[in-house]
Design a protein around this motif. Structure first.
Motif, PDB file in Angstrom:
ATOM      1  N   MET A 109       0.846  -1.193   0.000  1.00 44.23           N
ATOM      2  CA  MET A 109       0.000   0.000   0.000  1.00 44.23           C
ATOM      3  C   MET A 109       0.879   1.239   0.000  1.00 44.23           C
ATOM      4  O   MET A 109       1.745   1.400   0.847  1.00 44.23           O
ATOM      5  CB  MET A 109      -0.902   0.011   1.239  1.00 44.23           C
ATOM      6  N   ASN A 110       0.674   2.121  -0.970  1.00 46.33           N
ATOM      7  CA  ASN A 110       1.381   3.390  -1.042  1.00 46.33           C
ATOM      8  C   ASN A 110       0.380   4.513  -0.801  1.00 46.33           C
ATOM      9  O   ASN A 110      -0.593   4.668  -1.566  1.00 46.33           O
ATOM     10  CB  ASN A 110       2.047   3.566  -2.410  1.00 46.33           C
ATOM     11  N   ASP A 111       0.597   5.278   0.252  1.00 47.60           N
ATOM     12  CA  ASP A 111      -0.342   6.348   0.571  1.00 47.60           C
ATOM     13  C   ASP A 111       0.288   7.353   1.513  1.00 47.60           C
ATOM     14  O   ASP A 111       1.402   7.166   2.005  1.00 47.60           O
ATOM     15  CB  ASP A 111      -1.644   5.787   1.167  1.00 47.60           C
ATOM     16  N   ILE A 112      -0.439   8.450   1.700  1.00 47.74           N
ATOM     17  CA  ILE A 112      -0.091   9.479   2.672  1.00 47.74           C
ATOM     18  C   ILE A 112      -1.219   9.540   3.685  1.00 47.74           C
ATOM     19  O   ILE A 112      -2.398   9.558   3.307  1.00 47.74           O
ATOM     20  CB  ILE A 112       0.056  10.863   2.006  1.00 47.74           C
ATOM     21  N   ILE A 113      -0.877   9.553   4.961  1.00 50.39           N
ATOM     22  CA  ILE A 113      -1.877   9.743   6.010  1.00 50.39           C
ATOM     23  C   ILE A 113      -1.529  11.014   6.762  1.00 50.39           C
ATOM     24  O   ILE A 113      -0.426  11.136   7.320  1.00 50.39           O
ATOM     25  CB  ILE A 113      -1.936   8.551   6.982  1.00 50.39           C
ATOM     26  N   LEU A 114      -2.441  11.959   6.772  1.00 54.21           N
ATOM     27  CA  LEU A 114      -2.230  13.209   7.486  1.00 54.21           C
ATOM     28  C   LEU A 114      -2.661  13.014   8.937  1.00 54.21           C
ATOM     29  O   LEU A 114      -3.838  12.864   9.233  1.00 54.21           O
ATOM     30  CB  LEU A 114      -3.033  14.335   6.835  1.00 54.21           C
ATOM     31  N   ALA A 116      -8.046  20.547  15.118  1.00 58.20           N
ATOM     32  CA  ALA A 116      -7.011  19.708  14.523  1.00 58.20           C
ATOM     33  C   ALA A 116      -5.755  19.715  15.386  1.00 58.20           C
ATOM     34  O   ALA A 116      -5.523  20.619  16.192  1.00 58.20           O
ATOM     35  CB  ALA A 116      -6.682  20.211  13.123  1.00 58.20           C
ATOM     36  N   LEU A 117      -4.934  18.675  15.203  1.00 57.32           N
ATOM     37  CA  LEU A 117      -3.648  18.573  15.890  1.00 57.32           C
ATOM     38  C   LEU A 117      -2.531  19.181  15.032  1.00 57.32           C
ATOM     39  O   LEU A 117      -2.659  19.262  13.806  1.00 57.32           O
ATOM     40  CB  LEU A 117      -3.326  17.115  16.182  1.00 57.32           C
ATOM     41  N   PRO A 118      -1.431  19.587  15.664  1.00 56.21           N
ATOM     42  CA  PRO A 118      -0.291  20.109  14.897  1.00 56.21           C
ATOM     43  C   PRO A 118       0.352  19.055  14.001  1.00 56.21           C
ATOM     44  O   PRO A 118       0.005  17.881  14.020  1.00 56.21           O
ATOM     45  CB  PRO A 118       0.664  20.589  15.997  1.00 56.21           C
ATOM     46  N   THR A 119       1.377  19.469  13.288  1.00 57.32           N
ATOM     47  CA  THR A 119       1.836  18.769  12.086  1.00 57.32           C
ATOM     48  C   THR A 119       2.505  17.417  12.318  1.00 57.32           C
ATOM     49  O   THR A 119       3.448  17.307  13.094  1.00 57.32           O
ATOM     50  CB  THR A 119       2.831  19.665  11.332  1.00 57.32           C
ATOM     51  N   ALA A 120       2.014  16.419  11.613  1.00 62.04           N
ATOM     52  CA  ALA A 120       2.664  15.110  11.491  1.00 62.04           C
ATOM     53  C   ALA A 120       2.005  14.391  10.326  1.00 62.04           C
ATOM     54  O   ALA A 120       0.798  14.510  10.115  1.00 62.04           O
ATOM     55  CB  ALA A 120       2.530  14.290  12.772  1.00 62.04           C
ATOM     56  N   SER A 121       2.799  13.643   9.573  1.00 62.01           N
ATOM     57  CA  SER A 121       2.279  12.891   8.431  1.00 62.01           C
ATOM     58  C   SER A 121       2.973  11.541   8.343  1.00 62.01           C
ATOM     59  O   SER A 121       4.134  11.407   8.753  1.00 62.01           O
ATOM     60  CB  SER A 121       2.525  13.649   7.113  1.00 62.01           C
ATOM     61  N   LEU A 122       2.274  10.570   7.803  1.00 65.30           N
ATOM     62  CA  LEU A 122       2.853   9.266   7.491  1.00 65.30           C
ATOM     63  C   LEU A 122       2.885   9.087   5.984  1.00 65.30           C
ATOM     64  O   LEU A 122       1.924   9.422   5.285  1.00 65.30           O
ATOM     65  CB  LEU A 122       2.034   8.137   8.110  1.00 65.30           C
ATOM     66  N   LEU A 123       3.988   8.562   5.494  1.00 66.59           N
ATOM     67  CA  LEU A 123       4.124   8.210   4.087  1.00 66.59           C
ATOM     68  C   LEU A 123       4.464   6.733   4.006  1.00 66.59           C
ATOM     69  O   LEU A 123       5.485   6.299   4.554  1.00 66.59           O
ATOM     70  CB  LEU A 123       5.232   9.043   3.433  1.00 66.59           C
ATOM     71  N   ARG A 124       3.588   5.962   3.366  1.00 66.02           N
ATOM     72  CA  ARG A 124       3.868   4.541   3.134  1.00 66.02           C
ATOM     73  C   ARG A 124       4.200   4.381   1.659  1.00 66.02           C
ATOM     74  O   ARG A 124       3.362   4.615   0.793  1.00 66.02           O
ATOM     75  CB  ARG A 124       2.680   3.686   3.558  1.00 66.02           C
ATOM     76  N   LEU A 125       5.448   3.999   1.405  1.00 63.58           N
ATOM     77  CA  LEU A 125       5.962   3.996   0.043  1.00 63.58           C
ATOM     78  C   LEU A 125       6.948   2.846  -0.120  1.00 63.58           C
ATOM     79  O   LEU A 125       7.931   2.744   0.616  1.00 63.58           O
ATOM     80  CB  LEU A 125       6.655   5.334  -0.235  1.00 63.58           C
ATOM     81  N   ASP A 179      17.945   0.930  -2.234  1.00 58.24           N
ATOM     82  CA  ASP A 179      17.295   0.244  -3.347  1.00 58.24           C
ATOM     83  C   ASP A 179      15.814   0.572  -3.480  1.00 58.24           C
ATOM     84  O   ASP A 179      15.226   0.353  -4.545  1.00 58.24           O
ATOM     85  CB  ASP A 179      17.453  -1.272  -3.181  1.00 58.24           C
ATOM     86  N   THR A 180      15.188   1.076  -2.420  1.00 59.36           N
ATOM     87  CA  THR A 180      13.745   1.312  -2.458  1.00 59.36           C
ATOM     88  C   THR A 180      13.341   2.769  -2.334  1.00 59.36           C
ATOM     89  O   THR A 180      12.211   3.121  -2.671  1.00 59.36           O
ATOM     90  CB  THR A 180      13.045   0.528  -1.325  1.00 59.36           C
ATOM     91  N   LEU A 181      14.229   3.627  -1.884  1.00 61.77           N
ATOM     92  CA  LEU A 181      13.829   5.005  -1.580  1.00 61.77           C
ATOM     93  C   LEU A 181      14.994   5.962  -1.758  1.00 61.77           C
ATOM     94  O   LEU A 181      16.135   5.643  -1.416  1.00 61.77           O
ATOM     95  CB  LEU A 181      13.339   5.078  -0.124  1.00 61.77           C
ATOM     96  N   SER A 182      14.690   7.160  -2.293  1.00 67.01           N
ATOM     97  CA  SER A 182      15.660   8.249  -2.276  1.00 67.01           C
ATOM     98  C   SER A 182      14.977   9.490  -1.720  1.00 67.01           C
ATOM     99  O   SER A 182      13.786   9.725  -1.956  1.00 67.01           O
ATOM    100  CB  SER A 182      16.216   8.533  -3.677  1.00 67.01           C
TER     101      SER A 182
END
Length: 283
Positions: free
Chosen positions: A1-6, A20-29, A141-144
């Protein structure tokens, strides 16, 4: 699963009832779970989004303002007390190592007890701290990941981040005033997650904030008006623009309609106004 969760979409450190809560994000890539910034509430928000703290592989901090880093130590420590066994790498600007050392010093009593009483692996052996500046941050190999220094006075070491992997590119602006070089940095990205500020909403925020004599000056010097966010997205030719770190994020007098109206003159592509818990799939 590739997605962004705010996880948190509010600009600034204040927390208000029902807001709302202050800044944090998840990136699944590409099979990796990456946390970008870690304000207060990030741990609980991740768990409520269905992402356990033990699933986090890497953490990136864009700058050391409290509404981006306040829960970094507590989140890592909570992961450790609930069974962390593998290494997590924390990438942050200059000062991140001192933050981590100070946090661990503040938990010295509890840390010694848990090491002796519970037989846990030493947390200091599990957390790798990497300090980065502008340019290439990491590549395997998977991320830059690449970083661009943005303009967020008075903070000098503040960086936009570009993540590329699994056939997708996502750019996070971090906090910045209108900064045209971001257009080139985000060129061709599938998603640009950019901070945004509504002028009318900011004026209302200033009026209701005690002791805010210098707040107006700071906000306009350090953050990006919505119409200028649209200019960046258009210059970059991104596939999807996501508004984050919203100013204001919790004023009932302003809605998604206001954000769309402010962006429309300068951006005509797909637009999402961020909200806590929102999941954005990456095709």
């Amino acid at each position: 699963m590739n997605d962004i969760i705010l996880l948190g979409t509010k600009g600034g450190p204040a927390i208000r009832q029902g807001g709302a809560l202050p800044t944090a994000s998840l990136l699944r890539l590409g099979g990796r779970t990456i946390l970008i910034d870690c304000a207060i509430g990030a741990a609980r928000s991740a768990v409520e989004a269905g992402v356990g703290l033990l699933e986090i592989d890497d953490i990136f901090i864009t700058h050391l303002h409290s509404d981006h880093v306040l829960e970094l130590g507590p989140l890592i420590y909570t992961a450790w007390t609930t069974g962390l066994q593998r290494q997590i790498t924390v990438y942050g600007p200059p000062g991140i190592a001192e933050y981590w050392q100070g946090f661990m010093a503040s938990l010295a009593f509890d840390y010694k007890i848990r090491l002796a009483d519970e037989g846990r692996p030493p947390l200091l052996d599990l957390i790798k701290i990497e300090t980065y500046t502008e340019g290439a941050v990491m590549q395997d190999d998977t991320l830059s990941v690449a970083a661009l220094r943005v303009d967020h006075p008075p903070v000098t070491d503040c960086f936009a981040l570009r993540f590329t992997g699994a056939g997708a590119t996502v750019v996070f602006s971090s906090d910045t005033c209108y900064f045209p070089p971001l257009g080139a940095f985000a060129k061709g990205a599938d998603v640009l997650v950019h901070e945004a500020m509504l002028t009318d909403g900011v004026e209302a925020l200033i009026k209701r904030t005690p002791g805010a004599s210098r707040l107006r000056e700071h906000l306009y010097a350090s953050h990006t008006r919505a119409e200028d966010v649209g200019r960046i997205a258009t210059a970059a030719g991104v596939g999807h623009l996501v508004l984050n770190h919203l100013l204001p994020a919790d004023d009932p007098n302003f809605s998604e309609r206001d954000w769309h109206a402010a962006i429309q003159p300068t951006w005509d592509g797909p637009l999402t106004v961020g909200r806590d818990g929102l999941c954005i799939p990456l095709s």
